[in-house]
Design an enzyme around this catalytic site. Structure first.
Site, short mmCIF file in Angstrom:
data_model
loop_
_atom_site.label_atom_id
_atom_site.label_comp_id
_atom_site.label_asym_id
_atom_site.label_seq_id
_atom_site.Cartn_x
_atom_site.Cartn_y
_atom_site.Cartn_z
CE LYS A 118 -4.40 0.62 0.50
NZ LYS A 118 -5.43 -0.30 0.09
N1 GLU Z 1 -7.08 0.05 -3.21
C1 GLU Z 1 -7.99 -1.19 -3.58
C2 GLU Z 1 -7.75 -2.08 -2.43
O1 GLU Z 1 -7.72 -1.97 -1.18
C3 GLU Z 1 -7.48 -1.88 -4.84
C4 GLU Z 1 -6.03 -2.32 -4.89
C5 GLU Z 1 -5.84 -3.08 -6.28
O2 GLU Z 1 -6.56 -3.08 -7.11
O3 GLU Z 1 -4.49 -3.23 -6.34
O4 GLU Z 1 -8.16 -3.45 -2.42
#
Ligand code: GLU
Length: 429
Positions: A118
């Site tokens: 993240k």
């Molecule tokens: N931000 C989204 C999540 O928390 C999508 C992450 C992604 O598509 O890599 O799952």
């Protein structure tokens, strides 16, 4: 207590709930249930790599501001790191680390070949011009250029970012390496290799999991009363899809407050209204204003927190009246509140399952890009639905076999898969 040595300590305030400590508690509970050895637990408790870069940005007024940008890579045991980039004032390194860990379990639970990561910058994007946001996004990615890549770490949108930011990031990466690399990010615009269905994907996934949970209770979506906290990318998509399926959306909210209607809000009209009013839903005709706190405790069948973490806490959990709580956000229910809900027999549909639709379609986008074959929206939705429904049934089965709540069941599946891969790969050197 495990030492999470790569991370700075969290401010010591009794009211503060540290998201990373919470994530570790869920991991520890899963490790206990799985009888994992302490060494494996230690490895999984630590992010593999924590990067903080400074982002000097020239503002439109000529001043220079220096921001901190984080990227936490929790695990790449099962494949490249994967996860969104968040622009929100509440971003901290510990929050990003917690969310990176959740991504690891989410991808493992869904059976997609990724690890977890993240990223985030503690800014309120509404306070920056489009030009400033572009400069921030480009500098952030160029500082991380050696840490990301289509087989290394693949960012995606999260709160406060969208396809627009992904396009800038893809372009910055591509210019730096000298050729177009669409696979470095997902959630891109269609024009540069994005996937049909990606924008609605997280909301669609939430709708599918709620529909399956209701079906297990012998109910359908038709007529169920739903309250949704958040009307951003996820909240508005889930509201639209649930209302299309016949559910009654009695309340929605944004950071500025919420609106309520006993007969159900007209969601298509509300979307048009919000688009006209700079994303504000307040004052929508035939609705009553309520607070965000009121929304969480309304009498309803399904409560969908689709905003930030730590929304249902020890303070308000006893007033929650919903029979199903579907975590569209990451970590919206605190550890203690979760125990209370479970003890009361409320069905808590955990984040790592419920909001996985986004990363599943990110995976489908990446697969389409790598194979140079692009699918129609119907196929994308069908493949996503298949993976979501399969994962849902694995969780239910695990919960029945081990006689444990859904969240712990989901965690044991995600953590168990990563632990098995780690054991099979062995420790280097
Ligand atoms: N931000 C989204 C999540 O928390 C999508 C992450 C992604 O598509 O890599 O799952």
């Amino acid at each position: 207590m495990l030492s999470k040595s790569l991370l700075p300590p969290e401010p010591a305030s009794p009211a503060h709930i540290c998201p990373f400590d919470q994530a570790c508690s869920y991991l520890e509970a899963a490790a206990k249930e799985l009888n994992l050895n302490q060494g494996l637990l230690e490895i999984l408790s630590h992010p593999r790599k924590v990067v903080t870069v400074s982002i000097p940005v020239k503002l439109d007024n000529g001043e220079i501001q220096v921001l901190a940008g984080h990227r936490v890579q929790h695990s790449d045991v099962l494949g490249p790191y994967k996860g969104g980039i968040r622009y929100h004032p509440a971003v901290t390194l510990r929050e990003v680390s917690a969310l990176a860990m959740l991504m690891t379990w989410k991808c493992a639970l869904l059976g997609i070949p990724y690890g977890g990561a993240k990223g985030g910058i503690a800014i309120d994007p509404k306070r920056y011009s489009v030009g400033e946001l572009e400069r921030i996004s480009r500098r952030y990615i160029s500082e991380l250029i050696k840490d990301i890549g289509p087989s290394v770490d693949i960012p995606a949108p999260d709160m406060g970012t969208s396809a627009r930011e992904m396009a800038w990031m893809m372009d910055t990466y591509s210019v730096n390496v000298g050729h177009a690399v669409p696979g470095v990010v997902t959630g891109k615009p269609l024009s540069i290799g994005g996937s049909l269905g990606r924008e609605m994907a997280t909301g669609r996934g939430v709708m599918i999991i709620v529909r399956e949970a209701l079906a297990d209770q012998g109910k359908s979506l038709a007529g169920v009363r739903v309250a949704i906290q958040g009307f951003g990318n996820v909240g508005s998509a889930v509201a639209e899809l649930l209302s299309e399926a016949g559910a009654k959306i009695i309340a929605v909210s944004t950071g500025a407050g919420g609106i309520f209607s006993e007969v159900g809000l007209d969601i298509p009209k509300l979307k048009v209204y919000a688009a006209k009013n700079r994303k504000s839903i307040m004052g929508f005709p035939q609705s009553i204003s309520i607070s965000n706190a009121d929304l969480l405790t309304l009498p309803c069948d399904v409560l969908i927190p689709a905003a930030l973490e730590n929304q249902i806490t020890e303070e308000n959990v006893n007033q929650v009246q919903a029979k199903i709580v579907a975590e569209a956000a990451n970590g919206p229910v605190t550890l203690e509140a979760n125990l209370t809900l479970e003890a009361r027999g409320v069905t808590v549909l955990p984040d790592i399952l419920t909001n996985a639709g986004g990363v599943v379609v990110s995976y489908l986008e990446w697969v389409q890009g790598l194979s140079y074959v692009f699918w129609d929206e119907e196929r994308v939705n069908r493949e996503m639905e298949h993976l979501m429904v399969q994962a849902y049934h694995r969780v239910i089965q695990q919960s029945k076999v081990r006689q444990i709540p859904f969240r712990l069941a989901a965690y044991t599946l995600g953590v168990g898969r990563v632990a098995q891969a780690l054991t099979d790969r062995g420790l280097y050197p």
